[in-house]
Design an enzyme around this catalytic site. Structure first.
Site, PDB file in Angstrom:
ATOM      1  N   ASP A  32       0.853  -1.188   0.000  1.00  0.00           N
ATOM      2  CA  ASP A  32       0.000   0.000   0.000  1.00  0.00           C
ATOM      3  C   ASP A  32       0.886   1.234   0.000  1.00  0.00           C
ATOM      4  O   ASP A  32       1.982   1.219   0.571  1.00  0.00           O
ATOM      5  CB  ASP A  32      -0.900   0.021   1.245  1.00  0.00           C
ATOM      6  CG  ASP A  32      -1.966  -1.058   1.223  1.00  0.00           C
ATOM      7  OD1 ASP A  32      -2.437  -1.396   0.130  1.00  0.00           O
ATOM      8  OD2 ASP A  32      -2.332  -1.546   2.303  1.00  0.00           O
ATOM      9  N   ASP A  77      -7.213  -1.384  -4.285  1.00  0.00           N
ATOM     10  CA  ASP A  77      -8.213  -1.005  -3.275  1.00  0.00           C
ATOM     11  C   ASP A  77      -9.118   0.109  -3.797  1.00  0.00           C
ATOM     12  O   ASP A  77     -10.332   0.097  -3.572  1.00  0.00           O
ATOM     13  CB  ASP A  77      -7.536  -0.535  -1.989  1.00  0.00           C
ATOM     14  CG  ASP A  77      -6.665  -1.598  -1.350  1.00  0.00           C
ATOM     15  OD1 ASP A  77      -6.919  -2.802  -1.559  1.00  0.00           O
ATOM     16  OD2 ASP A  77      -5.712  -1.220  -0.637  1.00  0.00           O
TER      17      ASP A  77
END
Length: 179
Positions: free
Chosen positions: A114, A140
């Site tokens: 991430d 995401d």
């Protein structure tokens, strides 16, 4: 068949964008401080997530891997069964692409990469202390945007449009007919 190729194209675009940006993030951000994009409101910060969405920790990374694969199978079935409804096809293909992008990370690394770090107003309630949004990635974002889009489509879609078309282009069922 053209619709399924469209679904695969959307899935592939999401996966390529996700994996390319993750590779960039690892090459650029490893052992370095965050890079401010829009002041501190949006910045790139490399983190690895062994849990699930929004920092959940319901088990090991393998639990999330197996759940993701199972959910991907269900999404694949929905893509096939809703292939004639373009909004559903596009959104579900985006969700599938996001799932595949994160599954690739879990298989390769045992965790998800991430790097998109967004500030939000501080939340302090019900034992939750959140000063920034959970760091996320392109996969995401594709999943989240697609789900919001699907909710919008289903909440505001006219009932007549939701009915499958019959062979002559008319609705297969009238609103009073049992489905």
């Amino acid at each position: 068949m053209k619709r399924l190729f469209l679904a695969l194209a959307i899935l592939a675009i999401v996966v390529v964008a996700d994996q390319t940006t993750k590779l960039w993030a690892v090459e650029t951000l490893t052992d370095k401080p965050s890079i401010d994009i829009i002041g501190e409101a949006v910045r790139f910060t490399l983190v690895y997530n062994e849990g699930g969405a929004m920092g959940t920790r319901l088990g090991s990374s393998n639990v999330y891997l197996f759940l993701s694969i199972a959910v991907l199978g269900v999404i694949g079935w929905f893509i096939f069964s809703h292939r004639m409804h373009l909004p559903s096809l596009v959104a579900l293909s985006s969700v599938a692409g996001g799932a595949v992008g994160n599954i690739i990370d879990r298989i390769r690394l045992g965790k998800v990469t991430d790097f998109i770090d967004v500030d939000i107003p501080d939340i302090h309630m019900l034992g939750l202390d959140l000063d920034r949004w959970w760091t996320f990635n392109v996969a995401d974002a594709a999943i989240s945007c697609a789900i919001v889009y699907l909710l919008f489509v289903f909440l505001f879609q006219k009932e007549k449009e939701a009915l499958p078309a019959g062979p002559n282009g008319s609705s297969a069922h009238s609103p009073t007919d049992p489905l």
